[in-house]
Design a protein around this motif. Sequence first.
Motif, short mmCIF file in Angstrom:
data_model
loop_
_atom_site.label_atom_id
_atom_site.label_comp_id
_atom_site.label_asym_id
_atom_site.label_seq_id
_atom_site.Cartn_x
_atom_site.Cartn_y
_atom_site.Cartn_z
N GLU A 256 -4.00 1.52 0.55
CA GLU A 256 -5.22 2.30 0.82
C GLU A 256 -5.34 2.42 2.34
O GLU A 256 -5.24 1.42 3.06
N LYS A 257 -5.55 3.62 2.84
CA LYS A 257 -5.63 3.83 4.29
C LYS A 257 -6.75 3.01 4.91
O LYS A 257 -7.82 2.87 4.35
N SER A 258 -6.45 2.49 6.09
CA SER A 258 -7.42 1.74 6.90
C SER A 258 -7.66 2.53 8.18
O SER A 258 -6.84 3.37 8.56
N GLY B 219 1.50 -13.19 6.13
CA GLY B 219 0.33 -14.03 6.31
C GLY B 219 -0.85 -13.59 5.46
O GLY B 219 -1.85 -14.30 5.36
N SER B 220 -0.73 -12.44 4.81
CA SER B 220 -1.79 -11.91 3.96
C SER B 220 -1.56 -12.20 2.48
O SER B 220 -2.20 -11.61 1.62
N GLY B 221 -0.62 -13.08 2.19
CA GLY B 221 -0.32 -13.41 0.81
C GLY B 221 0.75 -12.54 0.19
O GLY B 221 1.01 -12.61 -1.01
N ALA C 106 -3.06 -5.31 5.61
CA ALA C 106 -1.89 -6.16 5.37
C ALA C 106 -0.56 -5.40 5.41
O ALA C 106 0.49 -5.99 5.23
N ALA C 107 -0.61 -4.09 5.65
CA ALA C 107 0.60 -3.29 5.76
C ALA C 107 0.43 -2.30 6.90
O ALA C 107 -0.69 -1.93 7.24
N HIS D 188 -4.67 -1.22 3.61
CA HIS D 188 -5.08 -2.35 2.79
C HIS D 188 -4.13 -2.37 1.59
O HIS D 188 -3.71 -1.32 1.11
N VAL D 189 -3.80 -3.56 1.13
CA VAL D 189 -2.90 -3.71 -0.02
C VAL D 189 -3.72 -4.18 -1.22
O VAL D 189 -4.51 -5.12 -1.11
#
Length: 99
Positions: free
Chosen positions: A37-39, A89-91, A66-67, A55-56
Amino acid sequence: MMTASFHGTVIARSENTVYLEGNHYFPPESVTPGALEKSWLRTLCYWKGIARYYHVSAAGRRAANAAWAYPYPSPLARKIKAHVAFDPGSGIHIDNKPA
């Protein structure tokens, strides 16, 4: 075959990642539809250019920013144009798994 997964759900899989500065950059077509999803976040790398963040989402969970990808990289980084890298680091787990 490189695989990116988030909470057990595959979010990207490719045999053609580009490894740069400790990150595997996945071709855009290898990313699972709906996983990104665009940030609004952007950062500047002095030699790669401006990174756009995503966003992932998977398995009912979300990791903010996270991407990232470089839609218009500098000529020095043209190999990663539009490719997506993920923040471990974001899982997000990046692994070399058989298809």
